[in-house]
Design a protein around this motif. Sequence first.
Motif, PDB file in Angstrom:
ATOM      1  N   LYS A 430      54.873  58.659  84.819  1.00 56.28           N
ATOM      2  CA  LYS A 430      54.930  59.694  85.858  1.00 56.28           C
ATOM      3  C   LYS A 430      53.527  60.061  86.316  1.00 56.28           C
ATOM      4  N   TYR A 431      52.618  60.114  85.322  1.00 58.34           N
ATOM      5  CA  TYR A 431      51.213  60.411  85.644  1.00 58.34           C
ATOM      6  C   TYR A 431      50.629  59.288  86.511  1.00 58.34           C
ATOM      7  N   ASP A 434      51.902  59.458  90.053  1.00 59.48           N
ATOM      8  CA  ASP A 434      51.238  60.535  90.794  1.00 59.48           C
ATOM      9  C   ASP A 434      49.872  60.071  91.310  1.00 59.48           C
ATOM     10  N   SER A 437      50.393  57.379  94.156  1.00 57.06           N
ATOM     11  CA  SER A 437      50.848  57.949  95.428  1.00 57.06           C
ATOM     12  C   SER A 437      49.724  58.667  96.165  1.00 57.06           C
ATOM     13  N   LYS A 438      48.736  59.219  95.389  1.00 60.90           N
ATOM     14  CA  LYS A 438      47.626  59.934  96.014  1.00 60.90           C
ATOM     15  C   LYS A 438      46.504  58.985  96.434  1.00 60.90           C
TER      16      LYS A 438
END
Length: 532
Positions: A430-431, A434, A437-438
Amino acid sequence: MLVKEINYKETSYFSSLFCDYTNNEKKLKSFYNLYPSIDNFKKQIDQKKSEYSDKNRKILYNVIKQQYKELNCSNEFMSMLESIKEKNTFTITTGHQLNLFTGPIYFLYKILTTINLCDELTQKYPKFNFIPVYWMATEDHDFKEINHFNFENSKIEWGSDQTGVVGKFLTSELNTVIEELKRIFPNNKNSTELISLFKNTYLKSDCLSDATRNFVHLLFRKYNLLIIDANHKDLKNSFKDFIKKEVKDSSIKKSSLSTLKKLEELDYKVQAHTRDVNLFYIEKNERKRIIKKRNHFLIEGSKNKLEQKHIADAIENNPEKFSPNVLFRTMYQEYLLPNLCYIGGPAEIAYWLQLKKSFESFKITFPILLNRNSVLLISSRQMKKLNKLNVNINDVFLNLDKLTTIKTNEFSELNIDFSELKNILKNQFKYLFDIASKTDYSFTGAVKAQEKKQLDGIDNLEKKLLNAQKKNFSDQISRITELRNELFPNNTLQERTVNFSEFYCEYGYNIMDILKKNIRPLNRRFSVIEIS
């Protein structure tokens, strides 16, 4: 003795509709009249009493008296039969096909649920008479569904070239089945008794309908069960106005449309689809569907067009030639009988729940619906094995792979369950999702692929380690597997596969008494019964 009662949902062997009904879910209340509770039966009595006619009682009594004239019945049974003429007499009914030698053992559970419910009602409402009824499906025409039963690992089958309505099948050719029973049954007193019972009923009756009545009558001889063959001209004649209405108006299909839609909206499976005409036509013992076209009718397999008037005239003059299908049979039954409750299995409960509005359109009282008791029979020997292996009753309802996995982890000092590790890995990804996606969203595909690869790798490692541990405990796992397969043959419920003869050959008529004592109709839970 009764070992345990389990919520049907916890067994994982029953549909969501059936489980929700037995659990009295509020969302199903519009699909039935009264829920099966001992107090609701008084309300059902009051409703049925106002609708059921004395004329029907007389017709029913005369037909049943005729059907039993060749049987040697006890005085108690004959007194029960006579009580049909009385206004304070009501029936509790179950129905079933004419399966050879009763078919799967749940046939017994259906009958005994019906008998025991009558006993409970008699205690609660002593001013009324309650008669247990077995409605024989004599008009069925699917011979392959009923022409066999299982004994241990053998399938005993009745091979026949006869066709049409199975109740009319001649039973004189069943000598081959007798020889097969002699070959596979154990050589003991109980087996000899069963074979004799088969000979004296199936081989000494003219047709399958009579043979089934005679056999079931003797099998339940202690409990005064009333057996009905509704394929009779006088009974059909009393129902002919309803047959005409169904042919003319497609009443069942039209009245049940909103119900079927609502069931689908609730994500339930529709059990039986309605037709424009829910009837068959019987001629020369062949049962064929009546097909409705725009302004005429056809008999399946024929090109001759029949006008509405021709069908109406045929119903008037020969009502015995018209046979209700599975849906219309429910209304035929409830019209003929002073019936309070229908006892059925999961599929039956499902299609009855489709029909409340159809009953209303025919102005026939909708009965209380009660599930037959479901039972797992466990011998004392098997119970000892379960206890020795530390397998509890709930465990045996798990699928075999899950059961052996749980037990392997119990036997092992190692905990081969990587669920926590997989959760940690998912959180780490999940990290990474994140960050990707950024940074550049196109990288998320690569992250997802890497996550899947690592999770698949852990799953694969977990399976290999577990299989290795299963080998280390192969003796215990083998015994658990063998026992689970005994209790759930072909990985399905025992009651849907095994014939009662397996238990009768070992325990004799005592098996009937054990079931009678332990089946509790209104408990609405799955029963596990130990026999010794």
